[in-house]
Design an enzyme around this catalytic site. Sequence first.
Site, short mmCIF file in Angstrom:
data_model
loop_
_atom_site.label_atom_id
_atom_site.label_comp_id
_atom_site.label_asym_id
_atom_site.label_seq_id
_atom_site.Cartn_x
_atom_site.Cartn_y
_atom_site.Cartn_z
N ARG A 163 -5.37 0.51 8.59
CA ARG A 163 -4.22 -0.12 8.73
C ARG A 163 -3.35 0.47 9.78
NH1 ARG A 163 -3.78 2.49 2.65
NH2 ARG A 163 -4.71 0.84 1.24
N ARG A 218 2.54 -28.67 -7.11
CA ARG A 218 2.28 -29.14 -8.50
C ARG A 218 1.02 -29.87 -8.94
NH1 ARG A 218 7.78 -31.91 -7.66
NH2 ARG A 218 6.89 -31.89 -5.72
N THR A 255 -9.81 -4.61 1.64
CA THR A 255 -10.67 -5.28 2.74
C THR A 255 -11.34 -4.21 3.67
OG1 THR A 255 -8.62 -5.33 4.13
CG2 THR A 255 -9.07 -7.27 3.01
N GLN A 267 1.87 -5.99 -3.16
CA GLN A 267 2.33 -6.18 -1.75
C GLN A 267 3.73 -5.47 -1.68
OE1 GLN A 267 1.21 -9.64 -3.34
NE2 GLN A 267 -0.41 -8.48 -2.85
N HIS A 290 -4.79 -1.69 -5.79
CA HIS A 290 -3.99 -0.44 -6.22
C HIS A 290 -4.95 0.47 -6.71
CE1 HIS A 290 -0.23 -3.38 -7.25
NE2 HIS A 290 -0.67 -3.33 -5.81
N ASP A 341 0.83 -1.24 0.12
CA ASP A 341 -0.06 -0.09 -0.07
C ASP A 341 0.92 1.26 0.14
OD1 ASP A 341 -2.01 -1.60 0.15
OD2 ASP A 341 -2.09 -1.76 2.40
N GLU A 342 1.93 1.18 -0.62
CA GLU A 342 2.74 2.22 -0.59
C GLU A 342 2.31 3.46 -1.53
OE1 GLU A 342 3.83 -0.82 -1.16
OE2 GLU A 342 5.36 -1.38 0.50
N GLY A 343 1.60 3.01 -2.49
CA GLY A 343 1.20 4.10 -3.52
C GLY A 343 1.63 3.52 -5.01
N LYS A 344 1.75 2.10 -5.27
CA LYS A 344 2.30 1.79 -6.36
C LYS A 344 1.14 1.84 -7.37
CE LYS A 344 2.30 -2.35 -4.12
NZ LYS A 344 2.12 -1.93 -2.85
P1 GDP Z 1 -0.89 0.42 -3.57
O1 GDP Z 1 -1.37 -0.82 -3.05
O2 GDP Z 1 0.78 0.32 -3.29
O3 GDP Z 1 -1.13 0.70 -4.87
O4 GDP Z 1 -1.58 1.46 -2.65
P2 GDP Z 1 -2.84 1.50 -2.20
O5 GDP Z 1 -3.58 2.26 -3.40
O6 GDP Z 1 -3.47 0.25 -1.64
O7 GDP Z 1 -3.00 2.57 -1.10
C1 GDP Z 1 -2.45 3.89 -1.15
C2 GDP Z 1 -3.31 4.87 -0.85
O8 GDP Z 1 -2.86 6.22 -0.65
C3 GDP Z 1 -4.59 4.84 -1.98
O9 GDP Z 1 -5.63 5.34 -1.16
C4 GDP Z 1 -3.97 6.17 -2.69
O10 GDP Z 1 -5.12 6.86 -3.21
C5 GDP Z 1 -3.38 7.02 -1.77
N1 GDP Z 1 -2.13 7.73 -2.11
C6 GDP Z 1 -1.14 7.38 -2.86
N2 GDP Z 1 -0.27 8.37 -2.96
C7 GDP Z 1 -0.63 9.32 -2.02
C8 GDP Z 1 0.01 10.48 -1.35
O11 GDP Z 1 1.15 11.02 -1.95
N3 GDP Z 1 -0.75 11.42 -0.57
C9 GDP Z 1 -1.87 10.96 -0.09
N4 GDP Z 1 -2.65 11.74 0.88
N5 GDP Z 1 -2.54 9.77 -0.58
C10 GDP Z 1 -1.83 9.04 -1.51
P1 IMO Z 2 -1.00 -4.16 -2.28
O1 IMO Z 2 -0.54 -4.57 -3.53
C1 IMO Z 2 -0.94 -4.68 1.97
C2 IMO Z 2 -1.08 -8.63 3.77
C3 IMO Z 2 -2.18 -9.25 4.39
C4 IMO Z 2 -1.77 -10.08 5.59
C5 IMO Z 2 -0.61 -10.78 4.25
C6 IMO Z 2 -1.10 -12.36 3.75
O2 IMO Z 2 -2.23 -3.24 -2.47
O3 IMO Z 2 0.06 -3.42 -1.61
P2 IMO Z 2 -2.66 -12.86 1.65
O4 IMO Z 2 -4.09 -12.38 1.50
O5 IMO Z 2 -1.59 -12.41 0.75
O6 IMO Z 2 -2.34 -14.22 2.03
O7 IMO Z 2 -2.34 -12.04 2.95
O8 IMO Z 2 -0.23 -10.01 3.32
N1 IMO Z 2 -1.39 -8.28 2.37
C7 IMO Z 2 -1.26 -6.81 1.85
N2 IMO Z 2 -1.06 -5.69 2.84
N3 IMO Z 2 -1.01 -4.53 0.48
C8 IMO Z 2 -1.17 -5.49 -0.13
O9 IMO Z 2 -1.28 -5.53 -1.46
C9 IMO Z 2 -1.41 -6.74 0.53
N4 IMO Z 2 -1.55 -8.17 0.06
C10 IMO Z 2 -1.69 -8.88 1.17
O10 IMO Z 2 -3.21 -8.32 5.20
O11 IMO Z 2 -1.09 -9.39 6.26
MG MG Z 3 -2.87 -1.70 -1.80
#
Ligand code: GDP
Ligand code: IMO
Ligand code: MG
Length: 428
Positions: free
Chosen positions: A303, A143, A299, A222, A41, A13-16
């Site tokens: 966080r 497998r 989900t 992830q 994402h 969830d870094e903002g990928k």
């Molecule tokens: P990903 O899984 O790495 O793609 O990240 P997520 O989409 O799960 O979570 C990132 C959240 O932060 C999302 O709600 C984005 O819209 C938001 N986001 C991304 N970059 C920024 C930022 O620079 N500032 C803020 N406030 N929100 C951001």
């Molecule tokens: P994105 O791509 C954050 C976490 C789950 C759990 C662990 C194992 O959006 O960054 P799983 O369902 O993979 O067996 O769960 O990994 N998890 C994530 N946490 N962002 C994700 O994806 C995640 N995908 C799995 O919360 O702790």
């Molecule tokens: Mg995410």
Amino acid sequence: MKVDVLLGLQWGDEGKGKVVDVLTPKYDVIARFQGGPNAGHTLEFDGIKHVLHTIPSGIFHGDKSNVVGNGVVIDPIIFVKEIEALKQYDLPINKRLSISRKAHLILPTHRLLDAASEKAKGKEKIGSTLKGIGPTYMDKTGRNGLRIGDFESPNFNEKYEALKNKHLQILAQYDFEYELEELEALWFEAMNEFKNYKLVDSEHTINDYRKEGKKVLAEGAQGTLLDIDFGSYPFVTSSNTITAGACTGLGVAPNQIGSVYGIFKAYCTRVGSGPFPTELNDSTGENIRKAGNEFGATTGRPRRCGWIDLPALKYAIMINGVTELIMTKADVLSYFEKIKVCTAYVYRGETIDYLPFDVVGEELTPVYEELNGWSEDLTDLKDISNIPKNLNDYIEYLEKVLETPISIVSVGPDRSQTLVRKSKWTVA
Ligand code: GDP
Ligand code: IMO
Ligand code: MG
């Protein structure tokens, strides 16, 4: 042309999604290499928010190819829901998207097994997204798995039944009630949707693109600290989320990897169970959660939030061979008077600057340095030269400790809220 990789350096969830969308104009092909619908994402532009789970984050741009690689696991039901959600935008998705025949299928019984296993673990549960990820990758390495390409074979149903029956035997050992029929009907209906999409041998597709001089960006899911080998095991996901995962998940040779973009939040979050040394169980953590709207994209779970963890980041940079860093959510730290940075841990009475073998159940106390915060809103900034001095100091401090340049700073969820720190990047 070498393949560039963008992946998460923390717990996901870094903002990928946002940044892949921003970088897509620079590329011809966006390819997912691992994970599945556990990923969420988020992309925002034109006032609309989109959440993608299986489909690569380049899908909104014309003339770009999007590839779901062999390392990904796919749930047809979730895939169809994603497609449905995109229908209103009239995108030619079946022209832009191709899917590896070698990608494994998540069966309805994989989802049930995930839920049954989590229930049986009780307090020790992984906190999985319950999407069937673990059981599907287990069948892959065991497998026994079913792949999308099997759908083209005449004995697909037989193969499905064999695997399902195996799962039913395992489920019988759990104290777990389930309803399969409805889910199964939905699943078969959803499988038919793949007839409308290009099923390919994506290792050839990607390497052909490369040879034609096309630029490929591999999109991670992830984060490094959730990697099956290098994450906080057993509280991890079931795939290799690191750069090496792009090689195995797409069929790209290691010497064909180019730049590696490591993305991290200006602080740290984690969703699900497992160690999190810098977690803040106080009002500061609550304030970060509120300011950053830190609720899971897949989900909806809140966080866990905490300060940035530099030993963990350094580890992630090493494992991935990161060449450039991207820092997101800088805007969320506005108005904090002081910003803490974890530079080491106290572990068994000793100060260490690395993650020890087993952090699960062990007390790892962070050692912090304190930097000055900034009180300006960043979300309207259009140029990196206008950022507050204290933010600039924060960025330079991180670059120095991490020994890697930070080339993009994200200051809001929208595509446009992106500041580029190096002239070689011109962002759309
Ligand atoms: P990903 O899984 O790495 O793609 O990240 P997520 O989409 O799960 O979570 C990132 C959240 O932060 C999302 O709600 C984005 O819209 C938001 N986001 C991304 N970059 C920024 C930022 O620079 N500032 C803020 N406030 N929100 C951001
Ligand atoms: P994105 O791509 C954050 C976490 C789950 C759990 C662990 C194992 O959006 O960054 P799983 O369902 O993979 O067996 O769960 O990994 N998890 C994530 N946490 N962002 C994700 O994806 C995640 N995908 C799995 O919360 O702790
Ligand atoms: Mg995410």
